[in-house]
Design a protein around this motif. Structure first.
Motif, PDB file in Angstrom:
ATOM      1  N   ILE A   1       1.101  -0.803  -0.243  1.00 27.50           N
ATOM      2  CA  ILE A   1      -0.138   0.187   0.147  1.00 27.50           C
ATOM      3  C   ILE A   1       0.729   1.158   0.017  1.00 27.50           C
ATOM      4  O   ILE A   1       1.597   1.045   0.953  1.00 27.50           O
ATOM      5  N   ASN A   2       0.418   1.950  -1.240  1.00 31.62           N
ATOM      6  CA  ASN A   2       0.991   3.337  -1.462  1.00 31.62           C
ATOM      7  C   ASN A   2       3.108   2.889  -0.782  1.00 31.62           C
ATOM      8  O   ASN A   2       3.882   3.525  -0.582  1.00 31.62           O
ATOM      9  N   GLY A   3       3.560   2.499  -1.139  1.00 34.74           N
ATOM     10  CA  GLY A   3       4.861   1.682  -1.205  1.00 34.74           C
ATOM     11  C   GLY A   3       5.409   0.534  -0.338  1.00 34.74           C
ATOM     12  O   GLY A   3       6.997   0.798  -0.452  1.00 34.74           O
ATOM     13  N   ARG A   4       4.756   0.804   0.414  1.00 36.35           N
ATOM     14  CA  ARG A   4       4.889  -0.175   1.764  1.00 36.35           C
ATOM     15  C   ARG A   4       4.590  -1.323   1.775  1.00 36.35           C
ATOM     16  O   ARG A   4       3.453  -1.467   1.581  1.00 36.35           O
ATOM     17  N   THR A   5       5.100  -1.441   3.041  1.00 28.21           N
ATOM     18  CA  THR A   5       4.562  -3.524   2.455  1.00 28.21           C
ATOM     19  C   THR A   5       3.936  -3.410   3.979  1.00 28.21           C
ATOM     20  O   THR A   5       4.635  -3.542   5.349  1.00 28.21           O
ATOM     21  N   TYR A   6       3.169  -4.229   4.536  1.00 30.16           N
ATOM     22  CA  TYR A   6       2.348  -4.491   5.669  1.00 30.16           C
ATOM     23  C   TYR A   6       1.994  -6.119   5.482  1.00 30.16           C
ATOM     24  O   TYR A   6       1.402  -7.004   4.721  1.00 30.16           O
ATOM     25  N   SER A   7       1.359  -6.541   7.341  1.00 35.87           N
ATOM     26  CA  SER A   7       1.214  -7.594   6.980  1.00 35.87           C
ATOM     27  C   SER A   7       0.400  -7.781   7.775  1.00 35.87           C
ATOM     28  O   SER A   7      -0.601  -6.950   9.114  1.00 35.87           O
ATOM     29  N   PRO A   8      -1.277  -8.271   7.670  1.00 37.33           N
ATOM     30  CA  PRO A   8      -2.670  -7.711   8.007  1.00 37.33           C
ATOM     31  C   PRO A   8      -3.108  -8.312   9.356  1.00 37.33           C
ATOM     32  O   PRO A   8      -2.336 -10.249   9.131  1.00 37.33           O
ATOM     33  N   SER A   9      -3.160  -8.666   9.959  1.00 36.25           N
ATOM     34  CA  SER A   9      -3.900  -9.439  11.633  1.00 36.25           C
ATOM     35  C   SER A   9      -5.532  -9.001  11.900  1.00 36.25           C
ATOM     36  O   SER A   9      -5.348  -7.899  11.914  1.00 36.25           O
ATOM     37  N   ILE A  10      -6.544 -10.182  11.549  1.00 34.16           N
ATOM     38  CA  ILE A  10      -7.559  -9.102  11.987  1.00 34.16           C
ATOM     39  C   ILE A  10      -7.876 -10.392  13.155  1.00 34.16           C
ATOM     40  O   ILE A  10      -7.934 -11.897  13.270  1.00 34.16           O
ATOM     41  N   SER A  11      -8.511 -10.261  13.905  1.00 34.16           N
ATOM     42  CA  SER A  11      -9.122 -10.516  15.190  1.00 34.16           C
ATOM     43  C   SER A  11     -10.679 -10.408  15.253  1.00 34.16           C
ATOM     44  O   SER A  11     -11.278  -9.400  14.791  1.00 34.16           O
ATOM     45  N   HIS A  12     -11.897 -11.660  15.158  1.00 35.34           N
ATOM     46  CA  HIS A  12     -13.037 -11.277  14.803  1.00 35.34           C
ATOM     47  C   HIS A  12     -13.457 -11.279  16.616  1.00 35.34           C
ATOM     48  O   HIS A  12     -13.405 -12.135  17.249  1.00 35.34           O
ATOM     49  N   VAL A  13     -14.190 -10.573  16.366  1.00 35.60           N
ATOM     50  CA  VAL A  13     -14.908  -9.553  18.441  1.00 35.60           C
ATOM     51  C   VAL A  13     -16.666 -10.608  18.363  1.00 35.60           C
ATOM     52  O   VAL A  13     -17.785 -10.140  17.136  1.00 35.60           O
ATOM     53  N   ARG A  14     -16.318 -11.535  19.184  1.00 31.86           N
ATOM     54  CA  ARG A  14     -17.390 -11.793  19.120  1.00 31.86           C
ATOM     55  C   ARG A  14     -18.922 -11.686  20.997  1.00 31.86           C
ATOM     56  O   ARG A  14     -17.678 -11.563  21.529  1.00 31.86           O
ATOM     57  N   THR A  15     -20.256 -11.421  20.663  1.00 29.95           N
ATOM     58  CA  THR A  15     -20.327 -11.740  21.857  1.00 29.95           C
ATOM     59  C   THR A  15     -20.584 -12.608  22.493  1.00 29.95           C
ATOM     60  O   THR A  15     -20.226 -13.110  22.551  1.00 29.95           O
ATOM     61  N   GLU A  16     -21.489 -12.498  24.245  1.00 32.88           N
ATOM     62  CA  GLU A  16     -21.777 -13.510  25.022  1.00 32.88           C
ATOM     63  C   GLU A  16     -22.610 -14.753  24.125  1.00 32.88           C
ATOM     64  O   GLU A  16     -22.400 -15.694  24.752  1.00 32.88           O
ATOM     65  N   ARG A  17     -22.989 -14.100  23.483  1.00 32.61           N
ATOM     66  CA  ARG A  17     -24.093 -15.229  22.795  1.00 32.61           C
ATOM     67  C   ARG A  17     -23.662 -15.853  21.290  1.00 32.61           C
ATOM     68  O   ARG A  17     -24.183 -15.893  20.235  1.00 32.61           O
ATOM     69  N   ASP A  18     -22.022 -15.401  20.979  1.00 28.72           N
ATOM     70  CA  ASP A  18     -21.401 -16.427  20.383  1.00 28.72           C
ATOM     71  C   ASP A  18     -21.966 -15.566  18.701  1.00 28.72           C
ATOM     72  O   ASP A  18     -21.782 -15.904  17.493  1.00 28.72           O
ATOM     73  N   GLU A  19     -22.340 -13.913  18.783  1.00 26.81           N
ATOM     74  CA  GLU A  19     -22.449 -13.732  17.356  1.00 26.81           C
ATOM     75  C   GLU A  19     -21.356 -12.231  17.620  1.00 26.81           C
ATOM     76  O   GLU A  19     -20.967 -12.298  18.100  1.00 26.81           O
ATOM     77  N   SER A  20     -21.648 -12.259  16.194  1.00 27.49           N
ATOM     78  CA  SER A  20     -20.626 -11.684  15.328  1.00 27.49           C
ATOM     79  C   SER A  20     -20.864 -10.183  16.327  1.00 27.49           C
ATOM     80  O   SER A  20     -21.687  -9.169  15.179  1.00 27.49           O
ATOM     81  N   ALA A  21     -20.311  -9.491  16.575  1.00 22.46           N
ATOM     82  CA  ALA A  21     -20.291  -7.990  17.152  1.00 22.46           C
ATOM     83  C   ALA A  21     -19.340  -7.425  16.174  1.00 22.46           C
ATOM     84  O   ALA A  21     -18.967  -5.678  15.928  1.00 22.46           O
ATOM     85  N   GLY A  22     -17.923  -7.796  15.280  1.00 24.27           N
ATOM     86  CA  GLY A  22     -16.815  -6.961  14.566  1.00 24.27           C
ATOM     87  C   GLY A  22     -15.456  -7.755  14.340  1.00 24.27           C
ATOM     88  O   GLY A  22     -15.495  -8.755  14.471  1.00 24.27           O
ATOM     89  N   SER A  23     -14.525  -6.641  13.788  1.00 25.30           N
ATOM     90  CA  SER A  23     -13.140  -7.387  13.731  1.00 25.30           C
ATOM     91  C   SER A  23     -12.576  -5.856  13.931  1.00 25.30           C
ATOM     92  O   SER A  23     -13.267  -4.994  13.245  1.00 25.30           O
ATOM     93  N   VAL A  24     -11.025  -6.386  14.159  1.00 23.74           N
ATOM     94  CA  VAL A  24     -10.544  -5.550  14.101  1.00 23.74           C
ATOM     95  C   VAL A  24      -8.813  -6.078  13.304  1.00 23.74           C
ATOM     96  O   VAL A  24      -8.734  -6.807  13.749  1.00 23.74           O
ATOM     97  N   LEU A  25      -8.460  -5.405  12.213  1.00 24.90           N
ATOM     98  CA  LEU A  25      -7.621  -5.599  11.646  1.00 24.90           C
ATOM     99  C   LEU A  25      -6.351  -4.567  12.063  1.00 24.90           C
ATOM    100  O   LEU A  25      -6.587  -3.342  12.432  1.00 24.90           O
ATOM    101  N   VAL A  26      -5.297  -5.065  11.947  1.00 24.86           N
ATOM    102  CA  VAL A  26      -4.076  -4.287  12.496  1.00 24.86           C
ATOM    103  C   VAL A  26      -3.320  -4.518  10.914  1.00 24.86           C
ATOM    104  O   VAL A  26      -2.620  -6.253  10.449  1.00 24.86           O
TER     105      VAL A  26
END
Length: 531
Positions: A253-278
């Protein structure tokens, strides 16, 4: 709520007074409720509650003490309130032991629990969300018995005060967490994006804003595909995406190299609440790795040439004249050294290419007759095994199919396991090589009756540059890279490598390659298994 007397013996003035008190109490409760729901601070809410209690109950002391909210945090009202602060700690201790309680001076006037200026004290713990946040206590200069209506009002106001304190603490804790999170994200050089379950942006740090050329105001709530229209990146949010593949992806991206890491966030009912991308910026490490790969390639190339010359001239020494016994011995030792050095160069290169983090090697798949590869390997091992008087045997199943694999790398892995068995098995020992189909996979194993390996050493045996040290193996030369290469070759083909060993009895090393996916020739299908 009312303390209107039953019957018809009330005068108009008494009835009017009680109705006015009732209206004032209801107005007080309404005001307190509005203040709490409006998230007004404790410095405004608690004095208002205490003043209302003082007016409604005519108390001479009304004090509220908070615990765990800063030492000595107290609110007070009433003519004697400022003089009674010394009682707070003692009453708090009693409330912790007994809950709500009341102290009334007895008829003789003798009571060690009350100061001379007070005839009665009522203490109520402030409890909300199953947590005690402090106490509310009232003091009276003359005997005072609270009626049912007064106790109900006091209980409600104490509960409202406890809720106000609990809400204030929760709000303060959340505010601090937000501030800490904002500070952490602002100081993080790596881009961080948080999306909801519909992949709409909920948070973006300054580094991510700079990387994607957006502002927080314009990006919030927008679909991630609009902010970062990178197919490889968007595909990582799939629930079925392979986590191992995620770790190997590199994004430019824009001449730089990135290694992505994604963590999925789930509720107490094991429902998807979103994700965090680093997006970890690995540009610097990428350059270092490229430089190291280039360096190793150059060095290995420069080393191969002199090693080839050395081996060639060694072979030609006998052509210029007969060598005596000492000369022949020296020439053989030089030849062994050249072979060891050449082997080390090759292993360093292979380990660098296959490194799961820094390696860039892509499998060169081709139709490969595994049986032929194994037979050639056995032929190459016959002489080293004979020199140590090792009984070398093999059982290679004839039904192993032609596979679409990296012939050179797989041959190297087979050879590493078999060579190790010959090298580390004591003279006169036994080494057995086996290859057959089992559970829809090619299972290759090498068994020896050597010294065995302890459970502690087995755990780290396949790591890079790891060698097991024993006095019996002191003279055995090695780079500590062979088993590292074996495991990575197996994993690149979707398989694995492992060891089973008992000290004093020997070891069996395994390598498995699944008969599925890219390992199969196009159109072929393997079914069933063979033992």
């Amino acid at each position: 709520m009312s303390n209107v007397k039953e019957g018809f013996d009330l005068t108009f003035e008494e009835l009017q007074t009680q109705l006015i008190q009732y209206v004032e109490q209801q107005q007080l409760l309404l005001t307190v409720t509005r203040q709490i729901s409006g998230s007004i601070g404790l410095s405004e809410t608690l004095p208002h509650i205490l003043g209302g209690i003082n007016r409604a109950l005519k108390a001479d002391v009304v004090r509220l003490l908070l615990v765990g909210f800063g030492r000595g945090t107290a609110y007070a009202t009433g003519p004697l309130a400022d003089q009674m602060g010394d009682l707070d700690a003692h009453l708090l201790e009693l409330a912790s032991q007994h809950g709500e309680f009341e102290i009334v001076r007895d008829e003789t006037g003798d009571s060690n629990l009350l100061p001379p200026d007070l005839e009665a004290v009522l203490v109520i713990p402030l409890i909300a969300h199953q947590t005690q946040h402090g106490i509310l206590w009232l003091g009276f200069q003359s005997p005072h018995h609270l009626g049912e209506a007064e106790r109900t009002l006091l209980s409600i106001l104490a509960g409202q005060a406890a809720i106000a304190v609990a809400n204030s603490r929760s709000f303060e804790a959340a505010r601090r967490r937000r501030e800490w999170l904002a500070a952490i994200l602002a100081s993080t050089p790596d881009p961080v994006l948080v999306v909801d379950h519909e992949l709409c942006l909920q948070l973006i740090n300054p580094a991510a804003q700079e990387t994607f050329g957006v502002s927080e105001e314009s990006a919030m709530g927008e679909p991630l595909a609009k902010i970062a229209a990178i197919p490889d990146l968007l595909s990582l949010f799939s629930e079925t995406h392979d986590p191992d593949e995620q770790r190997r992806i590199e994004l430019s991206i824009n001449g730089r190299t990135y290694s992505p890491s994604i963590s999925h966030v789930r509720t107490e009912r094991d429902e998807s609440a979103g994700s965090v991308l680093v997006l970890r910026d690995i540009t610097h490490f990428k350059r270092l790795n490229d430089n190291m790969s280039e360096f190793l390639s150059t060095v290995s190339h420069d080393m191969r040439s002199p090693l080839t010359f050395m081996k060639g001239y060694l072979d030609m020494l006998g052509m210029i004249g007969e060598l005596n016994e000492r000369q022949t011995e020296f020439a053989e030792k030089i030849a062994v050294g050249v072979i060891q050095m050449s082997d080390m160069v090759e292993k360093i290169l292979e380990a660098g290419k296959l490194d799961p983090v820094a390696g860039t090697y892509q499998l060169l798949r081709e139709p490969t007759d595994v049986v032929e590869v194994l037979q050639k390997m056995m032929s190459s091992l016959s002489e080293p095994a004979a020199k140590k008087e090792i009984e070398l045997t093999a059982a290679i199943a004839p039904d192993i199919p032609i596979l679409n694999v990296d012939r050179a790398m797989l041959s190297s892995a087979f050879t590493n396991l078999a060579e190790n068995a010959v090298k580390y098995t004591p003279e006169g020992g036994k080494v057995h090589v086996d290859a057959h189909l089992e559970n829809d996979q090619l299972l290759f194993s090498v068994q020896d009756n050597g010294y065995g390996i302890s459970p502690e050493n087995q755990k780290k045996l396949f790591q890079r540059n790891v060698r097991v040290h024993r006095k019996e193996w002191k003279r055995v030369k090695g780079s500590g890279l062979g088993l590292f290469i074996v495991k990575n070759v197996a994993q690149r083909h979707g398989g694995d490598a492992w060891v089973e060993s008992v000290e004093g009895q020997g070891s069996t090393f395994f390598l498995s390659i699944p008969l599925a996916g890219s390992n199969l020739i196009a159109g072929d299908h393997i079914s069933g298994s063979a033992d």
